[in-house]
Design a protein around this motif. Structure first.
Motif, PDB file in Angstrom:
ATOM      1  N   ALA A 208      65.929  40.323  43.227  1.00 33.59           N
ATOM      2  CA  ALA A 208      66.341  38.752  42.677  1.00 33.59           C
ATOM      3  C   ALA A 208      66.948  39.068  41.358  1.00 33.59           C
ATOM      4  O   ALA A 208      67.763  38.278  40.928  1.00 33.59           O
ATOM      5  CB  ALA A 208      64.655  38.395  42.592  1.00 33.59           C
ATOM      6  N   ARG A 209      66.222  40.078  40.614  1.00 38.06           N
ATOM      7  CA  ARG A 209      67.095  40.246  39.173  1.00 38.06           C
ATOM      8  C   ARG A 209      68.485  40.551  39.432  1.00 38.06           C
ATOM      9  O   ARG A 209      69.394  39.970  38.462  1.00 38.06           O
ATOM     10  CB  ARG A 209      66.231  41.043  38.250  1.00 38.06           C
ATOM     11  CG  ARG A 209      66.862  41.680  37.039  1.00 38.06           C
ATOM     12  CD  ARG A 209      66.672  41.083  35.700  1.00 38.06           C
ATOM     13  NE  ARG A 209      65.418  40.702  35.380  1.00 38.06           N
ATOM     14  CZ  ARG A 209      64.822  41.124  34.318  1.00 38.06           C
ATOM     15  NH1 ARG A 209      65.197  42.159  33.634  1.00 38.06           N
ATOM     16  NH2 ARG A 209      63.735  40.838  33.811  1.00 38.06           N
ATOM     17  N   LEU A 210      68.846  41.419  40.190  1.00 39.34           N
ATOM     18  CA  LEU A 210      70.038  41.907  40.377  1.00 39.34           C
ATOM     19  C   LEU A 210      70.718  40.902  40.992  1.00 39.34           C
ATOM     20  O   LEU A 210      72.143  40.725  40.557  1.00 39.34           O
ATOM     21  CB  LEU A 210      70.137  43.282  41.464  1.00 39.34           C
ATOM     22  CG  LEU A 210      71.640  43.693  41.924  1.00 39.34           C
ATOM     23  CD1 LEU A 210      72.148  44.217  40.566  1.00 39.34           C
ATOM     24  CD2 LEU A 210      71.502  44.831  42.895  1.00 39.34           C
ATOM     25  N   ALA A 211      70.431  40.170  41.728  1.00 38.02           N
ATOM     26  CA  ALA A 211      71.273  38.844  42.462  1.00 38.02           C
ATOM     27  C   ALA A 211      71.581  37.805  41.130  1.00 38.02           C
ATOM     28  O   ALA A 211      72.750  37.612  40.985  1.00 38.02           O
ATOM     29  CB  ALA A 211      70.730  38.089  43.236  1.00 38.02           C
TER      30      ALA A 211
ATOM     31  N   VAL B 163      65.718  34.168  33.318  1.00 39.54           N
ATOM     32  CA  VAL B 163      66.507  34.110  32.130  1.00 39.54           C
ATOM     33  C   VAL B 163      65.721  34.414  30.970  1.00 39.54           C
ATOM     34  O   VAL B 163      66.255  35.145  29.931  1.00 39.54           O
ATOM     35  CB  VAL B 163      67.270  32.628  32.169  1.00 39.54           C
ATOM     36  CG1 VAL B 163      67.815  32.519  30.816  1.00 39.54           C
ATOM     37  CG2 VAL B 163      68.267  32.789  33.197  1.00 39.54           C
ATOM     38  N   GLN B 164      64.466  33.692  30.764  1.00 37.51           N
ATOM     39  CA  GLN B 164      63.702  33.881  29.645  1.00 37.51           C
ATOM     40  C   GLN B 164      63.294  35.516  29.455  1.00 37.51           C
ATOM     41  O   GLN B 164      63.410  36.080  28.506  1.00 37.51           O
ATOM     42  CB  GLN B 164      62.469  33.287  29.438  1.00 37.51           C
ATOM     43  CG  GLN B 164      62.631  31.644  29.304  1.00 37.51           C
ATOM     44  CD  GLN B 164      61.487  30.771  29.741  1.00 37.51           C
ATOM     45  OE1 GLN B 164      60.590  31.148  30.211  1.00 37.51           O
ATOM     46  NE2 GLN B 164      61.686  29.596  29.274  1.00 37.51           N
TER      47      GLN B 164
ATOM     48  N   TRP C 129      73.351  25.357  38.126  1.00 36.95           N
ATOM     49  CA  TRP C 129      74.270  25.937  38.714  1.00 36.95           C
ATOM     50  C   TRP C 129      73.804  27.094  39.161  1.00 36.95           C
ATOM     51  O   TRP C 129      74.031  27.620  40.622  1.00 36.95           O
ATOM     52  CB  TRP C 129      75.703  26.110  38.194  1.00 36.95           C
ATOM     53  CG  TRP C 129      76.797  26.686  38.952  1.00 36.95           C
ATOM     54  CD1 TRP C 129      77.552  25.782  39.581  1.00 36.95           C
ATOM     55  CD2 TRP C 129      77.140  27.887  38.789  1.00 36.95           C
ATOM     56  NE1 TRP C 129      78.507  26.910  40.163  1.00 36.95           N
ATOM     57  CE2 TRP C 129      78.355  28.264  39.754  1.00 36.95           C
ATOM     58  CE3 TRP C 129      76.655  29.286  38.094  1.00 36.95           C
ATOM     59  CZ2 TRP C 129      78.878  29.417  40.094  1.00 36.95           C
ATOM     60  CZ3 TRP C 129      77.185  30.448  38.610  1.00 36.95           C
ATOM     61  CH2 TRP C 129      78.350  30.438  39.387  1.00 36.95           C
ATOM     62  N   ILE C 130      73.277  27.919  38.526  1.00 38.76           N
ATOM     63  CA  ILE C 130      72.867  29.406  38.783  1.00 38.76           C
ATOM     64  C   ILE C 130      71.808  29.148  40.077  1.00 38.76           C
ATOM     65  O   ILE C 130      71.770  29.851  41.044  1.00 38.76           O
ATOM     66  CB  ILE C 130      72.059  30.106  37.865  1.00 38.76           C
ATOM     67  CG1 ILE C 130      73.209  30.746  36.740  1.00 38.76           C
ATOM     68  CG2 ILE C 130      71.348  31.319  38.404  1.00 38.76           C
ATOM     69  CD1 ILE C 130      72.672  31.226  35.587  1.00 38.76           C
TER      70      ILE C 130
ATOM     71  N   ALA D 179      63.125  26.465  37.991  1.00 38.15           N
ATOM     72  CA  ALA D 179      62.209  27.141  37.397  1.00 38.15           C
ATOM     73  C   ALA D 179      62.272  28.455  37.391  1.00 38.15           C
ATOM     74  O   ALA D 179      61.807  29.310  36.425  1.00 38.15           O
ATOM     75  CB  ALA D 179      60.718  26.383  37.751  1.00 38.15           C
ATOM     76  N   ALA D 180      62.642  28.815  38.738  1.00 33.38           N
ATOM     77  CA  ALA D 180      62.540  30.641  38.888  1.00 33.38           C
ATOM     78  C   ALA D 180      63.685  31.051  38.126  1.00 33.38           C
ATOM     79  O   ALA D 180      63.274  32.279  37.458  1.00 33.38           O
ATOM     80  CB  ALA D 180      62.734  30.996  40.271  1.00 33.38           C
ATOM     81  N   VAL D 181      64.879  30.404  38.057  1.00 34.66           N
ATOM     82  CA  VAL D 181      65.906  31.025  37.110  1.00 34.66           C
ATOM     83  C   VAL D 181      65.424  31.163  35.817  1.00 34.66           C
ATOM     84  O   VAL D 181      65.825  31.951  35.131  1.00 34.66           O
ATOM     85  CB  VAL D 181      67.113  30.079  37.559  1.00 34.66           C
ATOM     86  CG1 VAL D 181      68.397  30.457  36.437  1.00 34.66           C
ATOM     87  CG2 VAL D 181      67.590  30.151  38.813  1.00 34.66           C
TER      88      VAL D 181
END
Length: 151
Positions: free
Chosen positions: A41-44, A77-78, A61-62, A71-73
């Motif tokens: 998921a992080r690599l994506a 990101v945080q 957009w992401i 919320a997952a994004v």
């Protein structure tokens, strides 16, 4: 033997495709994370930001591009911001929104991990022929399209 309206027995010749896809998916995620050094998921997310190069993009957009909720994004990101992999900047038109882009360190990390991901895929070729890999990819693309077309 049946339970209610469900027959728990199978004739034995059904392909159990969905079960095998799910089992393979879990195995890929587990081995991928260990071999590549980063969860898929992080690599994506890093791949998406890497393809945008220095252009900052919005969290919504992401989320749409990755097919996950905002919320997952935001959580990803945080965490990546704390690690110095991404930076956020406020939207000039709407101060409640922010845009994200990879830092130079983030781009370097992405390129390293991206190469390890390709090496992982090549390693699979030791046991599965290129033709079988290509056929599997074609089938999975068609299955995903069929699933997305379901009401």
């Amino acid at each position: 033997m049946t339970t209610g309206d469900f027959d728990l027995h199978h004739a034995g010749d059904e392909p159990h495709l969905i079960r095998e896809i799910m089992r393979t998916h879990q195995a890929v995620l587990n081995v991928f994370s260990r071999r590549v050094g980063m969860p898929a998921a992080r690599l994506a997310l890093m791949r998406l930001l890497g393809t945008c190069r220095s252009e900052a993009v919005g969290v919504m957009w992401i989320a749409r591009q990755l097919g996950i909720d905002a919320a997952a994004v935001t959580r990803q990101v945080q965490a990546m911001e704390r690690e110095g992999l991404v930076e956020r900047c406020k939207d000039a038109r709407d101060g409640r929104r922010s845009h994200v882009k990879l830092t130079d360190d983030g781009l370097r990390a992405f390129l390293q991990v991206h190469e390890r991901a390709h090496a992982f895929e090549r390693a699979l070729g030791a046991d599965v022929s290129a033709e079988d890999m290509a056929a599997a990819a074609r089938v999975l693309v068609r299955l995903r399209a069929a699933l997305e077309a379901l009401p």
